[in-house]
Design a protein around this motif. Structure first.
Motif, short mmCIF file in Angstrom:
data_model
loop_
_atom_site.label_atom_id
_atom_site.label_comp_id
_atom_site.label_asym_id
_atom_site.label_seq_id
_atom_site.Cartn_x
_atom_site.Cartn_y
_atom_site.Cartn_z
N SER A 237 -54.48 32.09 15.69
CA SER A 237 -54.31 32.58 17.01
C SER A 237 -54.92 30.89 17.38
O SER A 237 -54.16 30.63 18.28
CB SER A 237 -54.88 33.62 17.87
N GLU A 238 -55.77 30.42 16.61
CA GLU A 238 -56.10 29.50 17.04
C GLU A 238 -55.19 28.36 16.88
O GLU A 238 -54.88 27.01 17.78
CB GLU A 238 -56.73 28.15 16.79
N TYR B 42 -48.25 26.53 21.51
CA TYR B 42 -47.12 27.60 21.14
C TYR B 42 -47.61 28.74 22.18
O TYR B 42 -46.93 29.39 21.23
CB TYR B 42 -46.24 27.06 20.11
N PRO B 43 -47.54 28.83 22.95
CA PRO B 43 -48.52 29.91 23.88
C PRO B 43 -47.53 31.18 23.67
O PRO B 43 -47.67 32.24 23.03
CB PRO B 43 -49.34 29.84 25.28
N MET C 152 -52.04 28.76 16.94
CA MET C 152 -50.38 28.60 17.92
C MET C 152 -51.30 27.92 18.80
O MET C 152 -50.57 28.45 20.63
CB MET C 152 -50.03 30.09 17.95
N ARG C 153 -51.67 27.63 19.59
CA ARG C 153 -52.75 27.37 20.87
C ARG C 153 -52.05 26.55 21.36
O ARG C 153 -52.15 26.80 22.47
CB ARG C 153 -54.38 27.39 20.70
N ARG D 209 -47.44 32.58 20.50
CA ARG D 209 -48.34 33.13 19.69
C ARG D 209 -48.56 34.39 19.27
O ARG D 209 -48.90 34.97 17.88
CB ARG D 209 -50.01 33.15 20.69
N THR D 210 -47.84 35.41 20.29
CA THR D 210 -48.02 36.85 19.36
C THR D 210 -46.97 37.25 18.72
O THR D 210 -47.13 37.96 17.68
CB THR D 210 -47.58 37.65 21.19
#
Lengths: 292, 333
Positions: free
Chosen positions: B279-280, B285-286, B282-283, B289-290
């Motif tokens: 998750s970090e 590219y919010p 992808m920080r 992220r999901t």
């Protein structure tokens, strides 16, 4: 009195949509023993597909419904082939399919958010106008919803009871091993069930969004309600699910009228908790025989 | 993060080496962001370690634990706001309140089996959320949440940066206690009872092991620790609001357990580290992220259905205990 009749009537409309959604969910659970948490996301996708056919491709709005049904059916096939199929029968598959479908739901929702943005869209598959009947305001769109739901459910019933594929689905749901020994290919049945269920999700998505709106996360709460309906009717029991859908739809409308909209879900959840304490497999569910 | 590959060389001592490494972190770095991330990692680890006992050991497919976590935070915030009781005093009562809540939820839910438990506990989660969110009396803060209900006073004692370090060590201590309790439960008569129930429910029942009673004990016990974790987290953030009930976070925690290895001792912590690191990454590219996290979870489940703890153990050639399979334990068929 008029308010009461109006409320029961809108409960029936909601019940018809819930029935479409919940039958799809219960079908999957009955045959595959999988809780599909992506059902709400599929509903949302179905609503967007209908919106796309009218707004982007420019086809007449009434085509949104069949186009959405067929598209989502194909998506359902893909979900079975790529996601659920490879997991079935592997260790922990019941938990893993639950997590994987909810992961899919979150991914689809954020995908929709990315592509369509957070703004609510109006569903083009809708007819304006209404008329008065016995002091109740009936909109044409509600009639369309009831008609579509009735036709879809009757066709579904015919399919499940009269065609070979439908019988294969029911046989697999009743006794998977025996069905397989009779030469029914489980893989085909599962694929078909996923397709049908996704198609039904698409129909209910289009219908529900025609009286509310389309948004990337609008499928979640209806899906929760469908789960409640499935529990109420007994998971995997289609007839029970139909009754439960209308009971819940009318209850929701009545609670919204007399207590306020914000109590609709809590009251329903409270109701289902009480039902489950006394009937652990739902109101219409059959008692499962536990073998040691 | 740093522990799994060490498993072969250092044998069974690596958990303590990991603890020592984490104790040393605040002396090595003064990166506030990193410390905050590790605190979050401790909190989620505590939750998933306890939740794992419910899912993997007791074989209860319950989703209500995340609501219990939030209730712990709300308990502390509500008594802090309305009764001016500081969070340091309400930490343990928050756990007790959550244990009571867990017991009350468990009484009806645990009579059910498999998917009904999952759906009913998910419904309970939503009821708790809606009741808190829809409250307009100001008791729970409704959609605005509660803040300014006090803290542990770390700022006065240790200063601005020392405050963060104090929270860090407190979270670490809570996590260690939580892990020790989890290991104790797995080895105690409770754990043995669940193993017996899993292997043969008939025989276990015949010698007087009540599934319902043991499941209820685990449900209540873990609710206590999850409530404490929630109370700590709420105080650490200084803000408690209804967005804490976010369904995505619930599924993320559940995914940590399942990806790591349900029913295994360290799997949930590994899963927690893995998903948090991902998750970090992808920080920046919010919007993706999901999707990235959801996709990764699916790929991991397809590749290693028993979880990465099991896969690692096999990779390093250690004999693996058969993890608790909820499918078998629940006997839903």
């Amino acid at each position: 009195m008029a308010a009461l009749i109006q409320t029961i009537y809108s409960g029936l409309v909601l019940g018809a949509i819930y029935a479409l959604m919940a039958v799809g969910l219960t079908l999957i659970f009955g045959a595959l023993r999988v809780l599909n948490l992506a059902h709400g996301a599929l509903m949302m996708m179905g609503a967007y597909v209908s919106w796309l056919t009218a707004e982007w491709i420019g086809l007449p709005a009434f085509l949104g419904l069949p186009v959405s049904f067929i598209t989502m059916m194909l998506v359902g096939f893909a979900i079975y082939k790529l996601l659920i199929g490879p997991m079935i029968g592997k260790p922990n598959w019941e938990t893993n399919t639950f997590i994987a479908t909810s992961g899919l739901a979150l991914a689809l929702e954020s995908f929709a958010l990315l592509v369509f943005g957070p703004r609510n869209q109006a569903q083009p598959f809708a007819i304006a106008g209404n008329f008065q009947f016995l002091g109740v305001t009936i909109s044409y769109q509600n009639l369309v919803i009831m008609a579509v739901a009735a036709v879809a459910l009757i066709l579904m019933e015919r399919f499940l009871t009269q065609t070979r594929s439908g019988l294969a689905i029911r046989a697999t749901a009743q006794l998977p091993d025996a069905a397989q020994l009779m030469g029914i290919r489980q893989d085909h049945v599962f694929l078909l069930v996923l397709g049908l269920s996704s198609g039904l999700a698409a129909l209910s998505g289009v219908l529900l969004s025609s009286i509310f709106f389309i948004a990337p996360t609008f499928g979640f709460h209806p899906m929760l309600k469908s789960f409640i309906i499935c529990i109420f009717g007994g998971l995997g029991n289609i007839r029970g699910t139909l009754y439960a859908a209308f009971i819940i739809g009318i209850t929701e409308a009545l609670v919204s009228l007399y207590l306020g909209v914000r109590f609709a879900l809590p009251v329903m959840f409270g109701l289902i908790i009480v039902v489950l304490i006394f009937r652990p497999t739902g109101l219409f569910g059959q008692r499962e025989v536990v073998r040691l | 993060m740093n522990s799994a590959p060490m498993a072969t060389g250092l044998g069974r001592h690596w958990p303590w080496i990991a603890v020592l490494a984490f104790v040393a972190v605040p002396w090595i770095t003064d990166d506030r962001y990193l410390l905050a991330m590790i605190i979050l990692f401790f909190v989620w680890s505590l939750v998933v370690v306890q939740w794992n006992l419910v899912l993997g050991q007791a074989g209860i497919f319950s989703l209500v634990q995340f609501a219990i976590f939030n209730l712990g935070a709300y308990f502390t915030a509500i008594v802090g706001t309305h009764l001016q009781i500081p969070p340091a005093i309400s930490l343990v009562p928050a756990g007790l309140f959550c244990a009571l809540f867990g017991l009350l939820v468990g009484l009806p839910c645990l009579r059910l089996r498999g998917p009904y438990v999952a759906l009913l506990t998910l419904a309970t989660h939503s009821v708790v959320y809606l009741m808190i969110f829809a409250d307009t009396s100001g008791f729970t803060g409704g959609g605005y949440g509660l803040y300014g209900f006090g803290d542990y006073g770390f700022r006065d004692m240790f200063g601005s940066f020392g405050q963060l370090v104090a929270y860090y060590y407190m979270a670490l201590v809570l996590l260690i206690i939580g892990c020790l309790v989890a290991i104790w439960v797995m080895r105690s008569p409770l754990g043995l009872a669940f193993r017996a129930l899993r292997d043969s429910e008939g025989y276990a029942g015949a010698i007087g092991i009540s599934r319902y009673r043991y499941q209820l004990i685990v449900f209540t016990l873990t609710s206590f620790f999850i409530g404490v974790a929630g109370s700590f987290y709420g105080t650490y953030l200084g803000l408690v609001d209804a967005t804490g009930f976010d369904f995505g976070t619930l599924m993320l925690l559940l995914a940590m357990i399942v990806v790591g290895g349900m029913g295994t001792r360290w799997g949930p912590i590994l899963g927690c580290a893995l998903l948090m690191v991902l998750s970090e990454f992808m920080r920046d590219y919010p919007q993706w992220r999901t999707m990235a996290v959801g996709g990764t979870v699916i790929v991991f489940l397809l590749l290693w259905p028993r979880g990465i703890a099991d896969a690692l153990a096999r990779l390093f050639g250690r004999s693996t205990k058969k993890p608790a399979s909820s499918a078998e334990a629940n006997g839903t068929g």
